[in-house]
Design an enzyme around this catalytic site. Structure first.
Site, PDB file in Angstrom:
ATOM      1  N   TYR A   1       0.680  -1.265  -0.152  1.00 34.85           N
ATOM      2  CA  TYR A   1       0.032   0.425   0.258  1.00 34.85           C
ATOM      3  C   TYR A   1       0.469   1.168  -0.010  1.00 34.85           C
ATOM      4  O   TYR A   1       2.117   1.194  -0.687  1.00 34.85           O
ATOM      5  CB  TYR A   1      -0.784   0.142   0.428  1.00 34.85           C
ATOM      6  CG  TYR A   1      -2.052   0.229   0.589  1.00 34.85           C
ATOM      7  CD1 TYR A   1      -2.956  -0.509  -0.540  1.00 34.85           C
ATOM      8  CD2 TYR A   1      -2.415   1.519   0.992  1.00 34.85           C
ATOM      9  CE1 TYR A   1      -4.668   0.580  -0.635  1.00 34.85           C
ATOM     10  CE2 TYR A   1      -3.473   1.964   0.644  1.00 34.85           C
ATOM     11  CZ  TYR A   1      -4.076   1.801  -0.040  1.00 34.85           C
ATOM     12  OH  TYR A   1      -5.422   3.157  -0.860  1.00 34.85           O
TER      13      TYR A   1
ATOM     14  N   ARG B   1      -8.661  10.369  -8.520  1.00 39.24           N
ATOM     15  CA  ARG B   1      -7.833  10.766  -7.430  1.00 39.24           C
ATOM     16  C   ARG B   1      -7.105  10.162  -6.771  1.00 39.24           C
ATOM     17  O   ARG B   1      -7.637   9.736  -5.609  1.00 39.24           O
ATOM     18  CB  ARG B   1      -8.745  11.730  -6.642  1.00 39.24           C
ATOM     19  CG  ARG B   1      -7.460  13.191  -5.433  1.00 39.24           C
ATOM     20  CD  ARG B   1      -7.888  12.722  -4.205  1.00 39.24           C
ATOM     21  NE  ARG B   1      -7.506  11.622  -3.859  1.00 39.24           N
ATOM     22  CZ  ARG B   1      -8.228  11.540  -2.527  1.00 39.24           C
ATOM     23  NH1 ARG B   1      -8.881  11.747  -1.728  1.00 39.24           N
ATOM     24  NH2 ARG B   1      -7.614   9.843  -2.440  1.00 39.24           N
TER      25      ARG B   1
ATOM     26  N   LYS C   1      -6.045  -2.104  -1.507  1.00 37.06           N
ATOM     27  CA  LYS C   1      -6.887  -2.184  -0.138  1.00 37.06           C
ATOM     28  C   LYS C   1      -7.498  -3.443   0.156  1.00 37.06           C
ATOM     29  O   LYS C   1      -7.627  -3.516   1.115  1.00 37.06           O
ATOM     30  CB  LYS C   1      -7.778  -0.980  -0.616  1.00 37.06           C
ATOM     31  CG  LYS C   1      -8.525  -0.353  -0.067  1.00 37.06           C
ATOM     32  CD  LYS C   1      -7.524   0.925   0.922  1.00 37.06           C
ATOM     33  CE  LYS C   1      -8.828   1.491   1.836  1.00 37.06           C
ATOM     34  NZ  LYS C   1      -7.972   2.950   1.990  1.00 37.06           N
TER      35      LYS C   1
ATOM     36  N   GLU D   1     -13.608   4.610  -3.306  1.00 39.63           N
ATOM     37  CA  GLU D   1     -12.086   4.532  -2.887  1.00 39.63           C
ATOM     38  C   GLU D   1     -11.598   5.701  -3.941  1.00 39.63           C
ATOM     39  O   GLU D   1     -11.365   5.415  -5.320  1.00 39.63           O
ATOM     40  CB  GLU D   1     -11.238   3.376  -3.322  1.00 39.63           C
ATOM     41  CG  GLU D   1      -9.847   3.330  -2.483  1.00 39.63           C
ATOM     42  CD  GLU D   1     -10.172   3.688  -1.335  1.00 39.63           C
ATOM     43  OE1 GLU D   1     -10.430   3.090  -0.483  1.00 39.63           O
ATOM     44  OE2 GLU D   1      -8.390   3.801  -0.924  1.00 39.63           O
ATOM     45  N   ASP D   2     -11.173   6.658  -3.608  1.00 43.51           N
ATOM     46  CA  ASP D   2     -10.099   7.339  -4.434  1.00 43.51           C
ATOM     47  C   ASP D   2     -11.100   7.962  -5.549  1.00 43.51           C
ATOM     48  O   ASP D   2      -9.993   8.176  -7.041  1.00 43.51           O
ATOM     49  CB  ASP D   2      -9.005   6.962  -4.922  1.00 43.51           C
ATOM     50  CG  ASP D   2      -7.659   7.049  -3.983  1.00 43.51           C
ATOM     51  OD1 ASP D   2      -8.225   6.981  -2.484  1.00 43.51           O
ATOM     52  OD2 ASP D   2      -6.573   6.766  -3.658  1.00 43.51           O
TER      53      ASP D   2
ATOM     54  N   ASP E   1     -14.215   5.181   2.187  1.00 43.72           N
ATOM     55  CA  ASP E   1     -13.362   5.181   3.031  1.00 43.72           C
ATOM     56  C   ASP E   1     -12.435   6.476   3.627  1.00 43.72           C
ATOM     57  O   ASP E   1     -11.250   6.951   4.197  1.00 43.72           O
ATOM     58  CB  ASP E   1     -12.072   4.056   2.556  1.00 43.72           C
ATOM     59  CG  ASP E   1     -11.137   3.754   3.882  1.00 43.72           C
ATOM     60  OD1 ASP E   1     -11.737   3.978   4.895  1.00 43.72           O
ATOM     61  OD2 ASP E   1      -9.754   4.184   4.053  1.00 43.72           O
ATOM     62  N   ASP E   2     -12.187   6.992   2.184  1.00 42.46           N
ATOM     63  CA  ASP E   2     -11.594   8.550   2.249  1.00 42.46           C
ATOM     64  C   ASP E   2     -11.935   9.154   3.092  1.00 42.46           C
ATOM     65  O   ASP E   2     -11.698  10.314   4.327  1.00 42.46           O
ATOM     66  CB  ASP E   2     -11.372   8.999   1.014  1.00 42.46           C
ATOM     67  CG  ASP E   2     -10.168   8.051  -0.277  1.00 42.46           C
ATOM     68  OD1 ASP E   2      -9.361   7.980   0.177  1.00 42.46           O
ATOM     69  OD2 ASP E   2     -10.884   7.986  -1.356  1.00 42.46           O
TER      70      ASP E   2
ATOM     71  N   ASN F   1      -0.811  13.210   3.690  1.00 40.12           N
ATOM     72  CA  ASN F   1       0.153  11.861   2.984  1.00 40.12           C
ATOM     73  C   ASN F   1       0.683  12.274   1.780  1.00 40.12           C
ATOM     74  O   ASN F   1       0.117  13.638   1.151  1.00 40.12           O
ATOM     75  CB  ASN F   1      -0.058  10.494   2.621  1.00 40.12           C
ATOM     76  CG  ASN F   1       0.058   9.897   4.180  1.00 40.12           C
ATOM     77  OD1 ASN F   1       0.212  10.070   4.787  1.00 40.12           O
ATOM     78  ND2 ASN F   1      -1.365   9.375   4.051  1.00 40.12           N
TER      79      ASN F   1
END
Ligand code: NAD
Length: 547
Positions: free
Chosen positions: A100, A152, A170, A241-242, A264-265, A404
């Protein structure tokens, strides 16, 4: 106890060796080799799984480049899932950064160049009208889908179909951190095109050569995908996700009350941040409503965290309006205040009456917050002046630098502790080593979403949940916080060590299952013992016996 699998229920011979979910490679026993038509297909010496793990690690550790290690792990994943997950589970601290962040980011950028073998499913804008048929090509019954549109990817922006590295990574964490059966995990990439010109010009790019679709065309494809996924895999959990900010909130709002889904973000980040916050409050001896939270950033992470902080305060008996007043946001244009025009919907609950403030230090000195939460991906934004101001306002300033990767962190652990003379209660988004400060060794812990989503998914799968609610994230956050020991707090650690995540995940799953049954959101009847129910769904990467 070794799990026993009926040899008549599995393929024999070369087909068995080529099935990554069943393969044991050189660890097939003498008896299994005879019974399963493997004699002669393997070298004579029978190895244990432990020996295979050691051999793999020896080979992988000889590689210097993290991307080469990523590829070695991917190949192992492709040929022997149990061995892959033994390697990952037994060496989580070493392997997680390889499968990851940060390595997976590089793997996405290079995806077409390092492509070895199919994994998961690609559904493109050209597949309109036939998505259900396409999903039927998947050979297993999916229980959990992680889906991205690649727009993203981490902090790397639009990676188009190359974003597939993220759902794959993930879902590996679901198995590694909570024991979700890899056979029910399905990574999916929706190829909506890409606006990344470098990729469009790259001969090895794996996706469609076209710019992104938007508007109704985009929405219709997502809608068809959601409908088809639920038709082909009833009860499936769909994790977004993303996705880029402009789609992430919309899609979550559209589907959260209709299907079993979460982002999740937004929501996973919120739970891990709340958990670390609860630990900070244990050290301070205060309640959430006693704090004033100032966020740097007002995107998915910030508003997700703010929403869950509010939900937690409301659960403690605080009025929603009162709770929202404890949260203030600063975005790229300054303090989010009521008089600002054109604010995105998710920021509005936090747009309080106040004069406009342009810069962050002035926002700190004016609002006098007790906690700073950095989620704007602006490296170094918590300057010495900001940190000193926080220390002047608060005996124990709460400083969360969650952005991050490391280069984007608002401050380092070293800066947070030194600039507050060791008084900061600190959590980070990127890993930082222990810091010597004021005669103490401080051990900062990373607000890693992997503490939350695997356990939450496990609980939802065990109950056959029909929805994922904020109350479940709240329960997950509180359970995680309960695993922070006095010894952790003593050294400034606001989260437990990552090595404990598998056990913590089981307890999170039980807490989440409690909520699911309590709210009537399960599709199975409540058993007497929820722990037994959850543990029965935990995949063990030790080899089964086929005799
Ligand atoms: P996002 O794009 O949704 O939001 C970014 C926000 O930052 C936007 O509101 C933007 O206006 C604001 N911003 C940009 N420049 C700014 C500036 N100069 N001053 C103030 N605000 C500014 O992104 P996101 O998903 O919310 O992620 C933000 C960061 O949080 C990323 O670095 C991400 O890696 C990190 N993150 C960490 C965790 C974790 O630690 N577990 C989880 C999720 C996200």
């Amino acid at each position: 106890m070794t799990q026993k699998i009926n040899p008549n229920s599995i393929p024999h011979g070369i087909a068995l060796l080529q099935n990554p979910l069943l393969n044991k490679g050189t660890a097939f026993t003498e008896v299994e080799r005879d019974a399963l038509g493997l004699r002669g297909l393997l070298p004579p010496h029978v190895q244990t799984q432990d020996e295979q793990v050691a051999r793999f690690l020896e080979n992988m550790r000889r590689l210097a480049d993290p991307l080469d290690k990523f590829m070695a792990l991917s190949s192992l994943h492709d040929r022997n899932e149990a061995l892959f997950f033994r390697v990952v589970c037994d060496n989580l601290d070493e392997i997680m950064p390889l499968i990851y962040t940060p390595t997976v980011g590089l793997a996405c950028q290079r995806f077409g160049h390092i492509f070895q073998r199919h994994r998961g499913m690609f559904i493109s804008i050209n597949d309109r009208g036939r998505i259900a048929d396409i999903l039927k090509n998947w050979p297993h019954k999916a229980g959990i889908i992680v889906v991205t549109d690649g727009e993203r990817i981490l902090g790397l922006g639009d990676q188009g179909a190359n974003g597939m590295g993220i759902p794959v990574g993930k879902l590996s964490l679901y198995t590694a951190c909570a024991g979700i059966d890899p056979a029910i995990c399905l990574p999916i990439t929706l190829d909506m095109g890409t606006n990344n010109e470098t990729l469009l010009a790259d001969p090895y790019y794996v996706g469609l050569r076209r710019h992104r679709v938007t508007g109704a065309t985009y929405d219709e494809l997502v809608d068809e995908f959601i409908t088809a996924a639920r038709e082909v895999f009833p009860n499936v959990i769909i994790q977004f996700e993303d996705f880029a900010n402009h789609n992430a909130f919309r899609l979550l709002e559209r589907y959260r009350d209709k299907i079993c889904t979460f982002n999740d973000d937004i929501q996973g980040t919120a739970a891990v941040a709340l958990s670390a916050m609860l630990s900070a409050l244990r050290l301070k001896g205060t309640r959430l409503v006693d704090e004033k939270f100032l966020f740097l950033g007002a995107g998915e992470a910030a508003t997700g965290i703010a929403d869950l902080l509010v939900a937690a305060m409301v659960a403690e008996g605080v009025e929603p309006e009162q709770a929202r007043l404890r949260c203030w946001l600063v975005d790229s244009k300054g303090l989010v205040v009521q008089s600002r025009a054109g604010l995105a919907a998710q920021k509005l609950p936090y747009a309080h009456p106040h004069a406009e403030v342009g810069d962050f230090l002035t926002a700190v000195t004016t609002l006098q917050p007790t906690a700073l939460i950095g989620v704007a991906a602006v490296g170094g934004a918590f300057t010495t002046e900001v940190l000193e101001a926080m220390a002047a306002i608060n005996p124990q300033p709460i400083i969360f630098a969650l952005s991050n990767p490391t280069s984007k962190a608002e401050c380092t652990a070293e800066e947070a502790y030194h600039d507050t003379k060791g008084h900061a209660l600190f959590a980070c988004g990127s890993p930082f080593p222990p810091v010597q400060c004021c005669g103490k060794t401080m051990v900062p812990r990373q607000g890693n979403n992997s503490y939350i989503f695997p356990g939450l998914g496990l609980g939802a799968i065990a109950c056959g949940a029909t929805r994922i609610t904020d109350e479940m994230f709240l329960a997950a956050a509180k359970t995680l916080a309960a695993y922070v020991t006095p010894a952790d707090l003593q050294q400034g650690s606001l989260l437990p060590p990552l090595s404990s995540v598998r056990e913590v995940s089981v307890h999170i799953a039980v807490a989440v299952a409690e909520v699911i049954f309590e709210r009537g959101l399960a599709t199975r009847s409540r058993p007497e013992n929820l722990m037994e129910l959850v543990r029965a769904h935990v995949y063990d990467p030790h080899y089964p016996s086929y005799m």
